[in-house]
Enzyme design. Structure first.
Site, PDB file in Angstrom:
ATOM      1  N   LYS A  17       0.813  -1.227   0.000  1.00  0.00           N
ATOM      2  CA  LYS A  17       0.000   0.000   0.000  1.00  0.00           C
ATOM      3  C   LYS A  17       0.840   1.267   0.000  1.00  0.00           C
ATOM      4  CE  LYS A  17      -4.486  -1.585   1.286  1.00  0.00           C
ATOM      5  NZ  LYS A  17      -4.319  -2.987   1.732  1.00  0.00           N
ATOM      6  N   GLU A  24     -10.485   6.785   3.344  1.00  0.00           N
ATOM      7  CA  GLU A  24     -11.315   5.869   4.109  1.00  0.00           C
ATOM      8  C   GLU A  24     -10.520   4.583   4.257  1.00  0.00           C
ATOM      9  OE1 GLU A  24     -12.897   6.315   0.721  1.00  0.00           O
ATOM     10  OE2 GLU A  24     -11.839   4.528   0.032  1.00  0.00           O
ATOM     11  N   SER A  81       1.744  -9.838  -0.934  1.00  0.00           N
ATOM     12  CA  SER A  81       1.360  -8.429  -0.783  1.00  0.00           C
ATOM     13  C   SER A  81       1.654  -7.840   0.593  1.00  0.00           C
ATOM     14  CB  SER A  81      -0.128  -8.260  -1.100  1.00  0.00           C
ATOM     15  OG  SER A  81      -0.919  -9.111  -0.296  1.00  0.00           O
TER      16      SER A  81
HETATM   17  C1  LIG Z   1      -5.199  -4.038   1.424  1.00  0.00           C
HETATM   18  C2  LIG Z   1      -4.472  -5.287   1.169  1.00  0.00           C
HETATM   19  C3  LIG Z   1      -4.815  -6.145   0.103  1.00  0.00           C
HETATM   20  C4  LIG Z   1      -6.001  -5.903  -0.799  1.00  0.00           C
HETATM   21  O1  LIG Z   1      -5.951  -4.745  -1.554  1.00  0.00           O
HETATM   22  P1  LIG Z   1      -5.667  -4.749  -3.124  1.00  0.00           P
HETATM   23  O2  LIG Z   1      -6.008  -3.364  -3.534  1.00  0.00           O
HETATM   24  O3  LIG Z   1      -6.558  -5.779  -3.745  1.00  0.00           O
HETATM   25  O4  LIG Z   1      -4.247  -5.083  -3.318  1.00  0.00           O
HETATM   26  C5  LIG Z   1      -4.050  -7.278  -0.117  1.00  0.00           C
HETATM   27  N1  LIG Z   1      -3.001  -7.585   0.680  1.00  0.00           N
HETATM   28  C6  LIG Z   1      -2.650  -6.802   1.724  1.00  0.00           C
HETATM   29  C7  LIG Z   1      -1.495  -7.213   2.564  1.00  0.00           C
HETATM   30  C8  LIG Z   1      -3.377  -5.638   2.008  1.00  0.00           C
HETATM   31  O5  LIG Z   1      -3.015  -4.876   3.053  1.00  0.00           O
END
Ligand SMILES: *Cc1c(COP(=O)(O)O)cnc(C)c1O
Length: 410
Positions: free
Chosen positions: A89, A111, A377
């Site tokens: 993010k 948000e 992610s």
């Molecule tokens: C917020 C988040 C997601 C989901 O958001 P995307 O916009 O689909 O990437 C996925 N993995 C993590 C670790 C997150 O914090």
């Protein structure tokens, strides 16, 4: 077939900007300026510098040997979990905070559902010395207390939304209301490839650093920039958009995504938008979303807060329609098992969202010489409570019973 946005902000039939008239000025100001700003040398220099020195990029591309031995092929993990604040993010919030600065905005609003985007926004607002207000549903404030504390320590004001189901969509409504009331000095910082044009395209560009690095890293490690398959999870779809971005037109590379199936796609408690969704408008764009026959948005469910979203970004809706992207619904239990497996095989505790992408592996037939990249992610610290409850449950109950009964409620 094109997978880039057209001049009106559409990917095929999805996207656009469906907004109240009072936001026209703000949105068109952003539409007219975002590409000029982000393509300027001054912007690129500052953005790349912060990605390197503040976020810790490039994130490593790690060859997971023990995981590869189990599933076959050569599996790489793109380590977005190692970024500052613990996920991908930050790539987007660094980019957008610089856009806000270039537009002379003094106040940032956002948000957040789980609080991950709120923390990433509060972080870059502190970095730039800008006022930050984060809207969050009352139920989420209660469920995500540690992230609320982090945002407050970072100097953000957290405003609780008490309307509706007291979750993300209610926080979104409040944020939009704030923006309507403060059009001059305020920048609305959206956390995924969702929202009215230009947000989906802008956020995808900021996250595209993931696949830009992947190409270079695969070139170094394998002598060619293309993997056979890329796997990512989708909430709104920003980490997946970033991991796919530079491969979208390269059909030799298969794109696979996981969505939160919660307790199962037929259970009434899931967030499997690609299967249960239909065309509609959410958060200012036309896309796939889960809704009732009279157009009321259905409350989504996934144990993973980042995947607990009733829509999907318009790029992904288009990729699904064009059969460029294949989506696998992954249940809570499948994701928990995949998280345990990565932890035991590789010593990496993944975020529960990322564990959904890992849980695609047992569903694939993998050739020996194949190269896969899984976009990891985020990291799992925030999910320790769910993980701990899961082990306690496993100790008390045999595994097959767990799979059959779905008794596990964290
Ligand atoms: C917020 C988040 C997601 C989901 O958001 P995307 O916009 O689909 O990437 C996925 N993995 C993590 C670790 C997150 O914090």
């Amino acid at each position: 077939m094109s997978y880039t946005i057209d001049e009106n902000g559409y990917y095929g039939s999805y996207g656009g900007a469906y907004i109240p008239e009072m936001l026209y000025r703000n949105i068109s100001q952003l539409q007219d300026n975002y590409l000029k700003i982000i393509n300027s040398d001054a912007f690129q220099k500052e953005y790349k510098q912060l990605l390197a020195d503040y976020a810790g990029r490039p994130s490593p591309l790690y060859h997971a040997r023990r995981l590869s031995d189990k599933y076959g092929g050569k599996i790489y993990l793109k380590r977005e979990d190692l970024n500052h604040t613990g996920s991908h993010k930050i790539n987007n919030t660094i980019g957008q905070i610089l856009v806000a600065k270039h537009m002379n905005k003094k106040r940032i609003i956002a948000e957040t559902g789980a609080g991950q985007h709120g923390v990433a926004t509060a972080t870059v607002s502190a970095l730039m010395g800008l006022e930050c207000v984060v809207y969050m549903g009352a139920l989420d404030v209660k469920r995500q207390a540690p992230n609320v504390a982090r945002m407050k320590m970072l100097g953000a004001k957290v405003i609780t939304a008490h309307s509706g189901s007291q979750t993300l969509k209610d926080a979104t409504n409040e944020a939009i209301r704030d923006w309507i009331n403060n059009p001059e000095d305020t920048y609305y910082l959206i956390g995924s490839v969702v929202g009215p044009h230009p947000y989906p395209d802008m956020v995808a560009r900021f996250q595209s650093i993931i696949s830009e690095e992947m190409q270079q890293q695969l070139m170094e490690k394998e002598g060619a920039p293309d993997p056979d398959r890329i796997l990512a999870c989708i909430g709104g779809g920003s980490n997946a958009a970033g991991a796919f971005y530079h491969y979208l037109d390269n059909k030799k590379v298969q794109l696979l995504a996981a969505e939160g199936a919660g307790k199962g796609i037929t259970s009434g408690e899931s967030a499997a938008t690609s299967i249960l969704g239909s065309d509609g408008i959410i958060h200012g764009s036309k896309t796939l979303l889960m809704q009732t026959s009279d157009g009321q948005i259905t409350e989504p469910y996934s144990l993973s807060a980042g995947l607990d979203y009733p829509g999907i970004g318009p790029l992904h809706a288009h990729l699904i329609k064009e059969k460029r992207l294949h989506v696998y619904p992954i249940t809570d239990i499948e994701a928990l098992e995949a998280a345990m497996e990565l932890t035991t095989l590789e010593g990496i505790i993944p975020a529960l969202e990322s564990a959904h992408a890992l849980a695609i592996l047992p569903k694939l037939e993998i050739r020996k010489d194949e190269i896969l990249v899984i976009n990891l992610s985020g990291r799992g610290e925030k999910d320790m409570d769910a993980y701990q409850k899961y082990f306690t449950y496993l100790k008390k109950h045999p595994k097959d019973e767990l799979e059959k009964s779905f008794l596990f409620v964290p």
